[in-house]
Design an enzyme around this catalytic site. Structure first.
Site: not given
Ligand code: AP5
Length: 221
Positions: A13, A94, A133, A167, A178
Protein backbone atom coordinates in the site's frame (compact mmCIF):
# COMPACT_ATOMS: atom_id res chain seq x y z
CA UNK A 1 -10.49 11.49 -7.14
CA UNK A 2 -10.45 9.72 -3.78
CA UNK A 3 -9.22 6.15 -3.55
CA UNK A 4 -8.55 3.57 -0.87
CA UNK A 5 -5.62 1.15 -1.11
CA UNK A 6 -6.62 -1.91 0.85
CA UNK A 7 -4.53 -4.98 1.64
CA UNK A 8 -2.81 -6.80 4.48
CA UNK A 9 0.45 -5.60 6.08
CA UNK A 10 3.23 -5.67 3.50
CA UNK A 11 0.84 -5.84 0.53
CA UNK A 12 2.50 -2.74 -0.93
CA UNK A 13 0.00 0.00 0.00
CA UNK A 14 2.70 2.47 1.02
CA UNK A 15 4.92 1.58 -1.94
CA UNK A 16 2.11 2.12 -4.44
CA UNK A 17 0.78 5.24 -2.74
CA UNK A 18 4.18 6.97 -3.02
CA UNK A 19 4.37 6.08 -6.71
CA UNK A 20 0.91 7.57 -7.32
CA UNK A 21 1.97 10.69 -5.43
CA UNK A 22 5.06 11.02 -7.66
CA UNK A 23 3.24 10.29 -10.92
CA UNK A 24 -0.14 11.95 -10.40
CA UNK A 25 0.41 14.54 -7.69
CA UNK A 26 -2.17 12.82 -5.50
CA UNK A 27 -1.92 13.19 -1.73
CA UNK A 28 -1.17 10.14 0.41
CA UNK A 29 -2.94 9.98 3.76
CA UNK A 30 -1.38 7.09 5.68
CA UNK A 31 -2.74 6.65 9.19
CA UNK A 32 0.29 4.47 10.00
CA UNK A 33 2.67 7.32 9.02
CA UNK A 34 0.58 9.90 10.92
CA UNK A 35 0.59 7.76 14.06
CA UNK A 36 4.35 7.08 13.80
CA UNK A 37 4.96 10.84 13.42
CA UNK A 38 2.85 11.50 16.53
CA UNK A 39 4.78 8.81 18.40
CA UNK A 40 8.18 10.22 17.34
CA UNK A 41 7.08 13.75 18.30
CA UNK A 42 5.88 12.51 21.71
CA UNK A 43 2.43 14.14 21.33
CA UNK A 44 -0.39 12.99 23.67
CA UNK A 45 -1.82 10.87 20.83
CA UNK A 46 1.65 9.44 20.16
CA UNK A 47 2.10 8.41 23.79
CA UNK A 48 -1.37 6.87 23.83
CA UNK A 49 -0.78 4.71 20.72
CA UNK A 50 2.90 3.72 21.14
CA UNK A 51 2.38 0.39 22.92
CA UNK A 52 -0.73 -0.51 20.91
CA UNK A 53 1.22 -0.13 17.66
CA UNK A 54 4.22 -2.04 19.01
CA UNK A 55 1.88 -4.99 19.72
CA UNK A 56 0.43 -4.76 16.19
CA UNK A 57 -3.07 -4.01 17.49
CA UNK A 58 -5.46 -1.38 16.16
CA UNK A 59 -5.57 2.14 17.53
CA UNK A 60 -9.10 3.35 18.38
CA UNK A 61 -11.45 4.27 15.54
CA UNK A 62 -12.00 7.69 17.10
CA UNK A 63 -8.30 8.61 17.05
CA UNK A 64 -7.65 7.63 13.43
CA UNK A 65 -10.92 9.09 12.13
CA UNK A 66 -10.11 12.40 13.84
CA UNK A 67 -6.62 12.40 12.30
CA UNK A 68 -8.08 11.88 8.83
CA UNK A 69 -10.72 14.58 9.33
CA UNK A 70 -8.05 17.09 10.41
CA UNK A 71 -5.85 16.27 7.43
CA UNK A 72 -8.74 16.57 4.96
CA UNK A 73 -9.51 20.01 6.39
CA UNK A 74 -5.92 21.20 6.23
CA UNK A 75 -5.54 19.91 2.66
CA UNK A 76 -8.62 21.84 1.59
CA UNK A 77 -7.37 24.95 3.35
CA UNK A 78 -3.90 24.71 1.77
CA UNK A 79 -5.45 24.28 -1.68
CA UNK A 80 -7.83 27.22 -1.21
CA UNK A 81 -10.91 24.99 -1.27
CA UNK A 82 -9.78 23.05 -4.35
CA UNK A 83 -9.55 19.31 -3.73
CA UNK A 84 -6.73 18.91 -6.29
CA UNK A 85 -5.85 15.64 -8.01
CA UNK A 86 -7.17 13.60 -5.11
CA UNK A 87 -6.40 11.62 -2.01
CA UNK A 88 -5.08 8.10 -1.50
CA UNK A 89 -6.22 6.57 1.79
CA UNK A 90 -3.44 4.17 2.82
CA UNK A 91 -4.17 2.00 5.88
CA UNK A 92 -7.54 3.64 6.50
CA UNK A 93 -10.29 2.51 6.87
CA UNK A 94 -9.47 -0.72 8.71
CA UNK A 95 -12.80 -1.46 10.47
CA UNK A 96 -16.49 -1.15 9.59
CA UNK A 97 -16.75 1.85 11.94
CA UNK A 98 -13.86 3.58 10.14
CA UNK A 99 -15.48 2.88 6.74
CA UNK A 100 -18.67 4.56 7.95
CA UNK A 101 -16.66 7.45 9.41
CA UNK A 102 -14.87 7.97 6.10
CA UNK A 103 -18.16 8.16 4.20
CA UNK A 104 -19.32 10.81 6.61
CA UNK A 105 -16.04 12.76 6.55
CA UNK A 106 -16.13 12.89 2.74
CA UNK A 107 -19.84 13.72 2.52
CA UNK A 108 -19.42 16.58 5.02
CA UNK A 109 -16.80 18.04 2.67
CA UNK A 110 -18.85 17.51 -0.50
CA UNK A 111 -16.66 14.63 -1.66
CA UNK A 112 -17.02 10.93 -2.33
CA UNK A 113 -15.02 7.76 -2.86
CA UNK A 114 -14.18 6.78 -6.42
CA UNK A 115 -12.24 3.50 -6.14
CA UNK A 116 -11.25 0.89 -3.60
CA UNK A 117 -8.19 -0.98 -4.87
CA UNK A 118 -7.65 -4.31 -3.15
CA UNK A 119 -4.08 -5.57 -3.38
CA UNK A 120 -4.35 -9.36 -3.40
CA UNK A 121 -1.29 -11.14 -2.05
CA UNK A 122 0.13 -14.44 -0.97
CA UNK A 123 0.24 -14.09 2.81
CA UNK A 124 3.18 -16.48 3.11
CA UNK A 125 5.41 -14.04 1.18
CA UNK A 126 4.46 -11.02 3.28
CA UNK A 127 6.45 -11.89 6.39
CA UNK A 128 9.65 -11.92 4.33
CA UNK A 129 8.71 -8.58 2.76
CA UNK A 130 8.08 -6.99 6.15
CA UNK A 131 10.91 -8.33 8.30
CA UNK A 132 13.43 -7.42 5.59
CA UNK A 133 12.38 -3.82 5.06
CA UNK A 134 14.11 -0.71 6.42
CA UNK A 135 14.23 2.98 5.59
CA UNK A 136 16.78 5.77 5.47
CA UNK A 137 16.59 7.54 8.83
CA UNK A 138 17.10 10.91 7.12
CA UNK A 139 14.98 10.97 3.93
CA UNK A 140 12.71 7.95 4.47
CA UNK A 141 13.69 6.13 1.26
CA UNK A 142 12.62 2.49 1.56
CA UNK A 143 14.99 -0.49 1.20
CA UNK A 144 14.84 -4.25 1.67
CA UNK A 145 17.50 -6.75 2.80
CA UNK A 146 16.79 -8.92 -0.22
CA UNK A 147 14.68 -7.04 -2.76
CA UNK A 148 16.14 -3.51 -2.73
CA UNK A 149 19.57 -2.75 -1.32
CA UNK A 150 21.38 0.59 -1.69
CA UNK A 151 23.79 0.69 -4.65
CA UNK A 152 26.65 1.28 -2.18
CA UNK A 153 26.22 -0.86 0.94
CA UNK A 154 25.22 1.21 3.96
CA UNK A 155 24.74 4.48 2.03
CA UNK A 156 21.31 5.85 1.05
CA UNK A 157 20.98 6.18 -2.75
CA UNK A 158 18.88 9.32 -2.41
CA UNK A 159 20.51 11.47 0.29
CA UNK A 160 23.83 9.74 1.12
CA UNK A 161 22.94 9.21 4.78
CA UNK A 162 24.49 6.18 6.48
CA UNK A 163 21.75 5.85 9.08
CA UNK A 164 18.84 3.49 8.59
CA UNK A 165 15.95 2.36 10.76
CA UNK A 166 13.48 -0.49 11.08
CA UNK A 167 9.93 -0.35 12.43
CA UNK A 168 9.55 -1.83 15.92
CA UNK A 169 6.35 -3.61 14.80
CA UNK A 170 8.09 -5.41 11.91
CA UNK A 171 8.79 -8.62 13.83
CA UNK A 172 7.50 -12.08 12.95
CA UNK A 173 5.37 -12.24 16.14
CA UNK A 174 3.72 -8.85 15.58
CA UNK A 175 3.11 -9.61 11.92
CA UNK A 176 1.01 -12.64 12.92
CA UNK A 177 -1.19 -10.35 15.05
CA UNK A 178 -1.46 -7.72 12.28
CA UNK A 179 -2.42 -10.39 9.70
CA UNK A 180 -5.09 -11.85 12.01
CA UNK A 181 -6.56 -8.38 12.58
CA UNK A 182 -6.59 -7.75 8.84
CA UNK A 183 -8.51 -10.98 8.25
CA UNK A 184 -10.91 -10.43 11.15
CA UNK A 185 -11.60 -6.68 10.99
CA UNK A 186 -10.40 -5.15 7.73
CA UNK A 187 -11.13 -7.69 4.97
CA UNK A 188 -14.82 -7.83 6.07
CA UNK A 189 -15.31 -4.20 4.97
CA UNK A 190 -14.70 -5.15 1.33
CA UNK A 191 -18.30 -6.36 0.72
CA UNK A 192 -19.50 -2.95 2.01
CA UNK A 193 -17.68 -1.27 -0.90
CA UNK A 194 -18.27 -4.11 -3.36
CA UNK A 195 -22.03 -3.61 -2.99
CA UNK A 196 -21.45 -0.06 -4.25
CA UNK A 197 -19.41 -1.28 -7.24
CA UNK A 198 -16.24 0.43 -6.02
CA UNK A 199 -13.85 -2.52 -5.58
CA UNK A 200 -11.21 -3.53 -8.12
CA UNK A 201 -8.58 -6.16 -7.42
CA UNK A 202 -4.92 -5.91 -8.37
CA UNK A 203 -2.34 -8.67 -8.11
CA UNK A 204 -0.01 -7.35 -5.40
CA UNK A 205 2.49 -10.16 -6.02
CA UNK A 206 3.40 -8.77 -9.46
CA UNK A 207 6.52 -6.65 -9.96
CA UNK A 208 6.16 -3.20 -8.30
CA UNK A 209 5.94 -1.28 -11.62
CA UNK A 210 3.33 -3.67 -12.99
CA UNK A 211 1.22 -3.22 -9.86
CA UNK A 212 1.36 0.56 -10.39
CA UNK A 213 0.33 0.18 -14.03
CA UNK A 214 -2.63 -1.99 -13.05
CA UNK A 215 -3.76 0.61 -10.49
CA UNK A 216 -3.32 3.45 -12.98
CA UNK A 217 -5.51 1.67 -15.51
CA UNK A 218 -8.27 1.40 -12.90
CA UNK A 219 -8.02 5.10 -12.09
CA UNK A 220 -8.11 6.00 -15.81
CA UNK A 221 -11.30 4.02 -16.49
P1 AP5 B 1 0.57 0.73 8.83
O1 AP5 B 1 1.74 1.62 8.82
O2 AP5 B 1 -0.62 1.09 8.01
O3 AP5 B 1 1.07 -0.73 8.52
P2 AP5 B 1 0.43 -1.95 7.69
O4 AP5 B 1 -0.96 -1.87 7.24
O5 AP5 B 1 0.76 -3.13 8.54
O6 AP5 B 1 1.09 -1.86 6.37
P3 AP5 B 1 2.61 -1.81 6.08
O7 AP5 B 1 3.12 -0.43 6.12
O8 AP5 B 1 3.32 -2.83 6.95
O9 AP5 B 1 2.64 -2.43 4.62
P4 AP5 B 1 2.32 -1.81 3.19
O10 AP5 B 1 1.12 -2.52 2.61
O11 AP5 B 1 2.30 -0.33 3.18
O12 AP5 B 1 3.57 -2.38 2.41
P5 AP5 B 1 4.88 -1.63 1.89
O13 AP5 B 1 4.55 -0.80 0.71
O14 AP5 B 1 5.63 -0.99 3.00
O15 AP5 B 1 0.03 0.56 10.33
C1 AP5 B 1 0.93 0.32 11.41
C2 AP5 B 1 0.14 0.27 12.71
O16 AP5 B 1 -0.49 1.55 12.95
C3 AP5 B 1 -1.02 -0.74 12.77
O17 AP5 B 1 -0.58 -2.02 13.13
C4 AP5 B 1 -1.92 -0.08 13.85
O18 AP5 B 1 -1.40 -0.29 15.14
C5 AP5 B 1 -1.79 1.41 13.53
N1 AP5 B 1 -2.81 1.88 12.57
C6 AP5 B 1 -2.54 2.42 11.33
N2 AP5 B 1 -3.68 2.75 10.71
C7 AP5 B 1 -4.69 2.42 11.56
C8 AP5 B 1 -6.11 2.50 11.47
N3 AP5 B 1 -6.72 2.97 10.36
N4 AP5 B 1 -6.84 2.07 12.52
C9 AP5 B 1 -6.25 1.59 13.64
N5 AP5 B 1 -4.90 1.48 13.79
C10 AP5 B 1 -4.13 1.88 12.77
O19 AP5 B 1 5.72 -2.89 1.36
C11 AP5 B 1 6.33 -3.81 2.26
C12 AP5 B 1 7.68 -4.28 1.68
O20 AP5 B 1 7.45 -5.04 0.50
C13 AP5 B 1 8.62 -3.13 1.27
O21 AP5 B 1 9.94 -3.53 1.57
C14 AP5 B 1 8.42 -3.03 -0.25
O22 AP5 B 1 9.59 -2.56 -0.90
C15 AP5 B 1 8.12 -4.47 -0.62
N6 AP5 B 1 7.21 -4.57 -1.75
C16 AP5 B 1 6.07 -3.82 -1.94
N7 AP5 B 1 5.45 -4.21 -3.08
C17 AP5 B 1 6.22 -5.22 -3.59
C18 AP5 B 1 6.11 -6.03 -4.77
N8 AP5 B 1 5.08 -5.89 -5.62
N9 AP5 B 1 7.09 -6.96 -4.99
C19 AP5 B 1 8.13 -7.11 -4.10
N10 AP5 B 1 8.29 -6.36 -3.00
C20 AP5 B 1 7.34 -5.43 -2.74
Amino acid sequence: MNIILLGPPGAGKGTQASRLVAERGMVQLSTGDMLRAAKDAGTPVGLQVRDIMARGELVSDAIVSALIGERLDSLKEEAGGDTGPGVIFDGFPRTAAQAEALDLLLAERGQQLDHVVELTVDEAALTERIVGRYTCAKCGEGYHDRFKQPAEAGVCDVCGSTEFKRRPDDTAETIATRMAIYRGETAPILPFYDARGLVAQVDGMAEIGQVTQAIESILDR
